[in-house]
Write a protein that holds these residues in place. Structure first.
Motif, PDB file in Angstrom:
ATOM      1  N   VAL A  83       0.834  -1.207   0.000  1.00  0.00           N
ATOM      2  CA  VAL A  83       0.000   0.000   0.000  1.00  0.00           C
ATOM      3  C   VAL A  83       0.864   1.250   0.000  1.00  0.00           C
ATOM      4  O   VAL A  83       0.528   2.256  -0.642  1.00  0.00           O
ATOM      5  N   SER A  84       2.000   1.225   0.688  1.00  0.00           N
ATOM      6  CA  SER A  84       2.905   2.383   0.714  1.00  0.00           C
ATOM      7  C   SER A  84       3.574   2.621  -0.622  1.00  0.00           C
ATOM      8  O   SER A  84       4.118   3.713  -0.859  1.00  0.00           O
ATOM      9  N   SER A  85       3.549   1.618  -1.525  1.00  0.00           N
ATOM     10  CA  SER A  85       4.215   1.760  -2.823  1.00  0.00           C
ATOM     11  C   SER A  85       3.384   2.528  -3.837  1.00  0.00           C
ATOM     12  O   SER A  85       3.763   2.595  -5.006  1.00  0.00           O
ATOM     13  N   SER A  86       2.269   3.108  -3.397  1.00  0.00           N
ATOM     14  CA  SER A  86       1.387   3.902  -4.256  1.00  0.00           C
ATOM     15  C   SER A  86       0.680   3.077  -5.325  1.00  0.00           C
ATOM     16  O   SER A  86       0.097   3.639  -6.248  1.00  0.00           O
ATOM     17  N   LEU A  87       0.734   1.759  -5.222  1.00  0.00           N
ATOM     18  CA  LEU A  87      -0.061   0.929  -6.111  1.00  0.00           C
ATOM     19  C   LEU A  87      -1.526   1.115  -5.758  1.00  0.00           C
ATOM     20  O   LEU A  87      -1.872   1.347  -4.606  1.00  0.00           O
ATOM     21  N   HIS A  88      -2.397   1.001  -6.769  1.00  0.00           N
ATOM     22  CA  HIS A  88      -3.824   1.212  -6.531  1.00  0.00           C
ATOM     23  C   HIS A  88      -4.441  -0.041  -5.918  1.00  0.00           C
ATOM     24  O   HIS A  88      -5.205  -0.775  -6.555  1.00  0.00           O
ATOM     25  N   ILE A  89      -4.102  -0.294  -4.679  1.00  0.00           N
ATOM     26  CA  ILE A  89      -4.646  -1.415  -3.934  1.00  0.00           C
ATOM     27  C   ILE A  89      -5.043  -0.919  -2.556  1.00  0.00           C
ATOM     28  O   ILE A  89      -4.641   0.168  -2.139  1.00  0.00           O
ATOM     29  N   GLY A  90      -5.819  -1.728  -1.853  1.00  0.00           N
ATOM     30  CA  GLY A  90      -6.299  -1.322  -0.549  1.00  0.00           C
ATOM     31  C   GLY A  90      -5.797  -2.231   0.556  1.00  0.00           C
ATOM     32  O   GLY A  90      -5.210  -3.289   0.306  1.00  0.00           O
TER      33      GLY A  90
END
Length: 847
Positions: free
Chosen positions: A247-254
């Motif tokens: 989530v911290s990697s700015s990927l669009h996941i929750g």
């Protein structure tokens, strides 16, 4: 006694490789693709060429659980008991759990009844008053510990994400201020890449079961499906760390989906009573070492996970009831509510600590409620058409989202099966692509002057705020950067914010909606822990705000309110949950006045989306190959009896069995239950004494409970055993027949199975309809269902297991029933569309 099998039956020593077949139909008819039953074996070869693409995930060949059904025949010739079918079950015993393929088993909620040590130990109501008080007190204590732990883990996750992502955004923003754009992008992209790849590496090599959201696995577990490491301590640790990094990697996941599996893992570990391996055990918890109590606590854990992710205790209980649980009762509702209440108290206490400035960059994101509207919301009849449009189009967008995600996951499965290197390469490519989008697209937006009298500092410097300076001149801000260059939680806050009708441009909102819609689809499915809830909320909020901007002065509703309704509509269109999503939205926004509008939007979006395809979690459960039992029977099941699907051959044991025979059968088969057959003293026929489990046989062999004579030992065989010896292990390593060493003298001895046999297993007559058998199997939560003949003497019996009720097995045996499957009301391709498609294909070939 004679054992017979049909023409396709296997002998005792035969072991075959099992293959998971996940159909990848290329047909444009999405309704046919989703609703037609899965086929197995040669039935796929009869399909059109465009529907023959298949994903075959190879297994190790180990026969696990009761995924095969069996048939036992006794006495007489071949006509003594005519069978319509006696072929081995060819359905898969493998499924995709997390990001890896592994064998699956079934849970067993049945109470073993006999006159020995099992009955009273498993039924807590039959114990003494002191033991009953201890049991009830422990249940509530475990729920309290579960809520306490889940709340602390949820807070830690948000604290870590906000600080890790915050440092990344602060460093990048400072470089942007000094106009070192190239270096800023390099640090931003490298940081995202390292964070995501670290998450993927630890998931792929340490705990593959931690990949994905975990909601399909928890849903299948609560339906009775078990898999190795699905709720283990290793999975828990990797789920927490991997989710934070991903989530911290700015990927669009929750983080909501991983948090649900995290809560389930904590619940499962608490119910295990410690670890015998590390001598950390608690005798008091021995009563919870069974699938029934563990199922209830895992249900509470899933509710606690939602409560910790969204600070929504009531929404968490309703989510567990509506989305993941297959068995529910009022007592479980009360314990789940108590668990989520503990989570809410813990989060509130920890948030008060952070408000004193002791949590670093953690502040307004994550767990802080999105207070997005004013105290009084006024809406009129003229506003309803816009709300109805939000619901209708949100349902369409949600069904398209599910369709595209289903297609993408199929492609990812093809990539992932090539090995770990391909999984990591896919994740790295997505990370670089996402970083380019997040850093590059804000340059397309024009800078806007800071609004006069804004409550926040404009432009804002750092990770949060509605007014990102980015590359703009002093006194100006980049509205698109305020959406892209933020954590997902902060972006949702920006979109939900009230009184911000003029802070975003049409182009920026439209571009962000398109980008987040497709990034959410592409990002899910990487090997790292990832959720769908937050990306869907983010995309839906953007869609709702854009509709509000289009309405302009024609509606009195605030754009932030439109964003809330848009998030609700897309959640209803994708996940098809109504009550739980409605309450979660209300708890997120802290405004009960939204209730009528949110209810209307959810009902409309779910109704519209149901006309196209199933909800996203059902699609993923099916794609993973998890044998999920629905709560209804297919119409064709009423045309079949249980005898039409039972298959063989089956292995059985005598009441007093030779040790060498037991060892041979356990080594040659992977069956997890065996009928115990006794010879009747009054007649020549045999009597079905009961059913004994494989795990119990392994305990007897390990403890060497043998006798030198072939005669019953009676109750004397129980003196060296307690019920705890036969309690189900948790997620640790189970006993294997290969690990048990026996001397040649011991192999010639005997075991009396009578004291350890379930003397009253659930049985059905061979003429019972398959539909009724399915309802009984699912409602009671069985692992094995014995089939007995109509005659008074036991001339034959069989065992039905979970995989015997799977459509691919039934229709593989009786393909002529495929057209009798229950079909939901879906939109189909019209003949005109088919004609146009054929014409275009023909025109393309001619050119």
């Amino acid at each position: 006694m004679e054992v017979r099998g049909g023409s396709g039956g296997r002998s005792v020593g035969e072991v075959s490789f099992q293959v998971l077949v996940v159909p990848l139909l290329a047909s444009d008819d999405y309704e046919d693709q989703l609703e037609e039953p899965l086929l197995s074996g040669n039935d796929y070869e009869d399909q059109p060429e465009e529907e023959q693409l298949q994903l075959r995930l190879q297994g190790e060949g180990q026969l696990e659980d009761c995924c095969r059904s069996h048939l036992l025949l006794e006495g007489g010739g071949e006509d003594a008991f005519p069978l319509r079918r006696a072929a081995p079950n060819s359905t898969s015993q493998l499924a995709i759990v997390g990001s890896n393929v592994c064998p699956i088993e079934s849970l067993d909620y049945e109470i073993i009844e006999n006159d020995s040590l099992f009955k009273l130990e498993q039924d807590w109501r039959g114990r003494g008053r002191g033991q009953i008080f201890q049991y009830v007190l422990l249940k509530w204590t475990l729920c309290f510990l579960l809520g306490l732990t889940a709340g602390a883990v949820g807070f830690f996750n948000n604290l870590a994400v906000e600080n890790i992502a915050g440092v990344k955004f602060v460093i990048t923003s400072n470089l942007m201020l000094s106009r070192q754009y190239g270096l800023a992008f390099a640090i931003f992209a490298v940081a995202n890449f390292v964070l995501l790849m670290t998450s993927c590496v630890i998931t792929a090599f340490i705990a593959p079961a931690a990949g994905g959201s975990g909601i399909p696995e928890v849903k299948a577990y609560l339906n009775g499906v078990d898999a190795p490491e699905i709720l283990s301590f290793r999975t828990l640790v990797v789920k927490i760390i991997g989710s934070i990094l991903a989530v911290s990697s700015s990927l669009h996941i929750g983080k909501a989906g991983p948090m649900i599996q995290t809560g389930a893992c904590i619940a499962s570990l608490l119910s295990q009573g410690g670890s015998k391996k590390y001598h950390l055990t608690c005798k008091w918890l021995r009563y919870f070492k069974n699938d029934r109590d563990r199922r209830d606590l895992v249900t509470c854990g899933s509710a606690a996970g939602v409560a910790a992710a969204f600070r929504a205790p009531v929404g968490g209980v309703l989510f567990a009831l509506e989305a993941v649980s297959s068995w529910w009762r009022s007592a479980l509702l009360w314990r789940a509510f108590f668990t989520t209440a503990v989570v809410a108290v813990v989060l509130r206490a920890l948030i008060d600590v952070c408000r004193s400035g002791k949590c670093g960059l953690f502040g307004k994101g994550g767990l802080i409620m999105f207070e997005v509207t004013s105290d009084s919301i006024v809406y009129h009849l003229v506003d309803l058409p816009a709300v109805i449009f939000l619901g209708i189009f949100g349902g369409i967008l949600g069904s398209i989202y599910n369709y595209l995600l289903h297609k993408v996951l199929r492609i990812y499965n093809l990539i992932n099966e090539k090995g770990t290197a391909c999984k990591l390469l896919l994740a790295g490519t997505l990370s670089l692509f996402t970083s380019c989008c997040l850093f590059g697209l804000p340059w397309l937006a024009s800078c806007m002057p800071c609004p006069v009298g804004a409550e926040e500092i404009c432009p804002s410097i750092g990770r949060s705020g509605n007014f990102k300076k980015y590359q703009c001149a002093p006194g100006h801000y980049n509205d698109l950067a305020s959406l892209f260059f933020n954590t997902n939680d902060d972006t949702i806050r920006n979109l939900f914010s009230s009184g911000t009708d003029h802070e975003f441009q049409h182009f920026s909102i439209l571009l962000f909606f398109i980008t987040s819609y497709f990034l959410g689809i592409l990002s899910y499915g990487v090997v790292a822990p990832s959720g769908l809830f937050v990306p869907v909320i983010l995309t839906g909020a953007t869609y709702g705000r854009y509709v509000g901007m289009l309405m302009g002065s024609r509606s009195s509703l605030d754009h932030g309110l439109f964003a809330v309704l848009g998030a609700a509509s897309l959640l209803g269109g994708s996940m098809r949950m109504t009550v739980s999503v409605c309450v979660i939205i209300l708890e997120l926004t802290n405004n009960l006045l939204l209730l009528p509008l949110v209810m209307l939007v959810l009902l409309i979006s779910k109704t519209v989306a149901d006309s196209f395809n199933p909800n996203i979690y059902d699609l993923i459960v099916r794609l993973k190959g998890l044998p999920y039992l629905e709560d209804h029977a297919e119409p064709y099941m009423r045309q079949l009896t249980v005898n039409d699907v039972v298959s063989g051959p089956l292995q059985y044991f005598s009441g007093v069995e030779k040790v060498s025979n037991v060892v041979h059968v356990l080594r040659a088969t992977g069956h997890h239950a065996f009928p115990v057959i006794d010879d009747s003293p009054l007649t020549d026929s045999s009597v079905l004494y009961g059913l004994i489990l494989r795990s119990h046989l392994l305990v007897l062999l390990k403890r060497k409970a043998f006798s030198e004579t072939c005669s019953p030992t009676g109750a004397t065989a129980l003196k060296d055993f307690s019920s705890d010896d036969f309690a189900k292990r948790g997620s640790g390593r189970c006993d294997r027949i290969e690990d048990i060493e026996l001397t040649p003298e011991e192999m010639e001895m005997f075991i009396d199975l009578h004291p350890f046999t379930n003397t009253s297993p659930y049985t059905v007559v061979e003429t019972m309809s398959l539909a009724k058998a399915l309802i009984l199997f699912r409602q009671v939560g069985l692992r094995h269902l014995l089939v007995v003949p109509r005659s008074s003497s036991i001339t034959g019996c069989g065992i039905l297991t979970r995989h015997d009720f799977m459509p691919e097995h039934i229709l593989g045996l009786h393909p002529y029933l495929a057209n009798n499957s229950w079909r939901r009301l879906r939109f189909r391709r019209t003949p005109l569309v088919k004609v146009l498609k054929d014409w275009l294909l023909d025109f393309t070939r001619r050119r």
